[in-house]
Scaffold this active site. Structure first.
Site, mmCIF file in Angstrom:
data_model
loop_
_atom_site.group_PDB
_atom_site.id
_atom_site.type_symbol
_atom_site.label_atom_id
_atom_site.label_comp_id
_atom_site.label_asym_id
_atom_site.label_seq_id
_atom_site.Cartn_x
_atom_site.Cartn_y
_atom_site.Cartn_z
ATOM 1 N N ASP A 11 0.831 -1.195 0.000
ATOM 2 C CA ASP A 11 0.000 0.000 0.000
ATOM 3 C C ASP A 11 0.873 1.256 0.000
ATOM 4 O O ASP A 11 1.889 1.330 0.700
ATOM 5 C CB ASP A 11 -0.889 -0.022 1.257
ATOM 6 N N GLU B 192 1.529 -0.666 -5.090
ATOM 7 C CA GLU B 192 0.482 0.317 -5.315
ATOM 8 C C GLU B 192 1.179 1.671 -5.296
ATOM 9 O O GLU B 192 1.392 2.276 -4.249
ATOM 10 C CB GLU B 192 -0.605 0.284 -4.230
#
Length: 546
Positions: free
Chosen positions: A211, A273
Site C-alpha cells: 500500500d 500500489e
C-alpha cells in the site's frame, strides 16, 4: 495508421502473466451473519475463484484495526482482527486456496500504522525527541508558540496532513489522523517490517501488495509544496515531484525486501500500489532487483478513446520492457469508481471520487457495454491483470448510497464535497433471492445493498450465455489456452476509430467509432463482448478472432 510494436516474451514466472483477483474481505462473504465479510466466508467461496479461472487472490487488510480507514490503519501486523476471524482461519484459507491451485497475496501497509498501534501509543506517552517518537514523523510547529503546522502538506482525505498533540508537537498523517506516517529513515522501522514479511511468508503467503508504495520516504527538509499533491498529472520524466511522493530513497527499501523474498521458495512476489507517472518513473519500482509488479493506474484512468488507449498501452509496454518486467493492467479496485459506472460517464469528464444521490449519474447500459469491451481488451494484453471482486458480475458503483451510511473518511474530511469510495465497496451479490443476496445468512450488510443487486447475482448469471460472468470465464479460459499473457503484441491498426492488434495467434479488435467495423473474410470469432452485426463489430465492442 499502422504501427508495429513487438513485446519481448517474458521469462515465464507465474506472476508475469497471472490474473489476480482482489478480495475486499468485509464485502466478499459473511459466514456468521454480522454483516461483515470474514475469512471463513472467503474460504467457503474459493470454489468461485477456481471456477472463474484466476491464478491468485489478493486480500485487502484483515489485521487488527480500529477501522478508521477500513483496515488500512493497522494496529498489529501479525494477527487477524476478530471482525474477520483468527490466525487459524487465515491458515485454513491459505491452505484451502493452495489446494485449489490458487496463490494468496496479502496487503501490507508500511507507510503508516494505526494510531492504536503500540508504537504510536508509546510515542504519545514519550517526550519530544525520544526514540519512541523517532519511529514516526514528529515536528515542532511554525509561528508563535509553534501553533502552525510544520508545512503546508494536505491529507489525501482532505484537510491538513498534521495533527497537534497537547505537548505542542505535531505528527504527520498523509491520510487520516488515525494513520500516523512512519519514519522510514529509522533503522528500527525497516527491521520491523522485514520481520513482518517473514511472519507471513512463513505462513505460506505468495506475496504482498504494498500500500502507498511510493510514499514511504519523504524529502528530508519536508519542504512546503504549493502545487497539487497528485502524482498522476503529466508524463514529463523530469517533472518536479511532490516532496511526500515517489522519492528515490524508496527503492533501497524494496531492494532489501526483494532479497528477503528471493530467499524463500515458490516465487514470492511484491506488488507496488504506486500512483506514479510517467511510466518511466513507475518502471523503476519493477527493476530486476526490486518489485515484481506495479499497478498501472495511468491505464486505469485513460479515456475511452482509441488514441488514448493506444498511447497508454504502448507507453506502458515500452517502459516495463525497458526494465525486463511485465506490465500489470487494472480497471477497478477498492479505491476508484467501478469501471462499469466510470465508463458510463461522458468521455473526458472529470473522474469523480465517488458518485452519490444528486450527482450526475452514469448511463448504466453504456457503462456495462464499455466495461465488457474494456475488460476483453485488457485481458488480451501481454502481462498480468487484476480483477476486482464483483466486476465479473458486471457490478456497477452503488451510485445512490445514502450519505448517512457512508464510512469512508474522505466524506467527512472533505467537508461532504467528495463522496469517497464506499460505492465500490458494497457487499457483492451471490444469490438473487437470499438474505443480503447471499452475502451472508442474514439481511445484515455493513453498507446497504441496492435492490438492483438481484439482477447481477451470480446465480442469475452462471450458465447463462452472454452473461458478464460467462464472458469472464470464457475470456480467462481463452487467455490461458492461447498464452495471451506472454505476448508478443503487434499493432495492426491504431487509428482514431478502432484498435487492432495480434497477440500470439489471436487478433483483437476494439471499435471506439460510430460505425461498425467489418471483420476480415474467414475470421473465426473466439469471443465478443457483445453480439456482432452481420460479421461486423459494433460500437464499444471488443472481439477476439483467429
Amino acid at each position: 495508421m499502422n504501427t508495429d510494436t513487438t513485446r519481448q516474451e517474458p521469462a515465464g514466472d507465474w506472476w508475469t502473466e497471472a490474473v489476480i483477483y482482489q478480495v475486499y474481505p468485509r464485502s466478499f462473504a459473511d459466514s456468521n451473519g454480522d454483516g461483515i465479510g470474514d475469512l471463513p466466508g472467503i474460504t467457503a467461496r474459493l470454489d468461485h475463484l477456481a471456477e472463474l479461472g484466476v491464478d491468485a487472490l489478493w486480500l485487502s487488510p484483515f489485521y487488527p484495526s480500529p477501522q478508521a480507514d477500513a483496515g488500512y490503519d493497522v494496529a498489529d501486523y501479525r494477527d487477524v482482527d476478530p471482525l474477520f476471524g483468527t490466525l487459524a482461519d487465515a491458515d485454513t484459507m491459505i491452505a484451502q486456496a493452495k489446494a485449489r491451485g490458487l496463490r494468496v497475496i496479502v496487503d501490507l501497509v508500511p507507510n503508516h500504522t494505526s494510531s492504536a498501534h503500540r508504537w504510536f501509543q508509546a510515542a504519545l506517552a514519550a517526550e519530544p525527541g525520544s526514540p519512541d517518537r523517532q519511529r514516526y514523523v514528529f515536528r515542532d510547529g511554525k509561528g508563535p508558540q509553534g501553533a502552525e503546522p510544520p508545512n503546508d502538506w494536505r491529507s489525501v482525505f482532505g484537510g491538513p496532513a498534521w495533527t497537534r498533540l497537547p505537548d505542542g508537537q505535531w505528527y504527520l498523517h498523509l491520510f487520516d489522523p488515525g494513520q500516523p506516517d512512519l519514519n522510514w529513515d529509522n533503522p528500527e522501522v525497516r527491521a520491523e517490517f522485514l520481520d513482518v514479511l517473514r511472519f507471513w511468508l512463513d505462513r505460506g503467503v505468495d506475496g504482498f501488495r504494498v500500500d502507498v508504495a511510493h510514499g514511504l520516504i519523504k524529502q528530508a527538509d519536508l519542504a512546503d509544496w504549493r502545487e497539487p499533491q497528485e502524482i498522476l498529472s503529466g508524463n514529463e520524466v523530469d517533472k518536479p515531484r511532490p516532496p511526500m511522493w515517489d522519492q528515490d530513497g524508496v527503492h533501497e527499501i524494496y531492494r532489501d525486501w526483494r532479497r528477503l523474498l528471493d530467499g524463500y521458495p515458490g516465487e514470492r512476489i511484491l506488488v507496488a500500489e504506486a500512483w506514479v507517472e510517467p511510466a518511466e518513473r513507475l518502471a523503476r519500482y519493477v527493476r530486476p532487483d526490486e518489485m515484481h509488479q506495479a499497478f498501472n493506474f495511468e491505464y486505469l484512468l485513460a479515456s475511452w478513446t482509441a488514441p488514448a488507449q493506444y498511447a497508454v498501452i504502448t507507453r506502458s509496454l515500452e517502459a516495463t520492457d525497458g526494465v525486463g518486467a511485465p506490465t500489470t493492467w487494472v480497471l477497478s479496485n477498492h479505491d476508484v469508481v467501478r469501471h462499469a459506472s466510470r465508463l458510463g460517464l461522458p468521455v473526458g469528464a472529470p473522474r469523480p471520487n465517488g458518485i452519490g444521490i444528486g450527482d450526475p449519474q452514469p448511463d448504466a447500459a453504456l457503462g456495462l457495454r464499455r466495461a465488457r469491451a474494456a475488460t476483453l481488451l485488457m485481458l488480451a494484453l501481454p502481462g498480468s491483470a487484476y480483477l476486482y471482486q464483483g466486476e465479473e458480475l458486471g457490478l456497477p458503483e452503488h451510485t445512490t448510497l445514502p450519505d448517512e451510511t457512508r464510512q469512508d473518511p474522505t466524506w467527512e474530511r472533505s467537508g461532504h464535497t467528495e463522496r469517497g469510495r464506499d460505492g465500490c465497496r458494497v457487499p457483492i451479490p451471490w444469490e438473487a433471492d437470499a438474505p443480503s443476496y447471499g452475502f451472508g445468512p442474514t439481511d445484515a450488510s455493513w453498507l446497504p445493498q441496492p435492490p438492483i443487486w438481484a439482477e447481477y447475482a451470480l446465480d442469475r448469471q452462471r450458465g447463462v450465455p452472454g452473461s458478464t460472468y460467462e464472458l469472464y470465464r470464457t475470456a480467462l479460459r481463452l487467455r490461458r489456452e492461447h498464452g495471451l499473457g506472454a505476448g508478443p503484441l503487434r499493432w495492426l491498426s491504431s487509428g482514431d476509430e478502432a484498435l487492432i492488434f495480434t497477440n500470439q495467434d489471436v487478433t483483437v479488435l476494439t471499435n471506439f467509432g460510430a460505425a461498425p467495423v467489418p471483420l476480415p473474410a474467414g475470421a473465426e470469432v473466439l469471443v465478443a463482448s457483445a453480439p456482432l452485426e452481420a460479421d461486423a463489430v459494433p460500437t464499444d465492442v471488443t472481439v477476439w478472432y483467429v
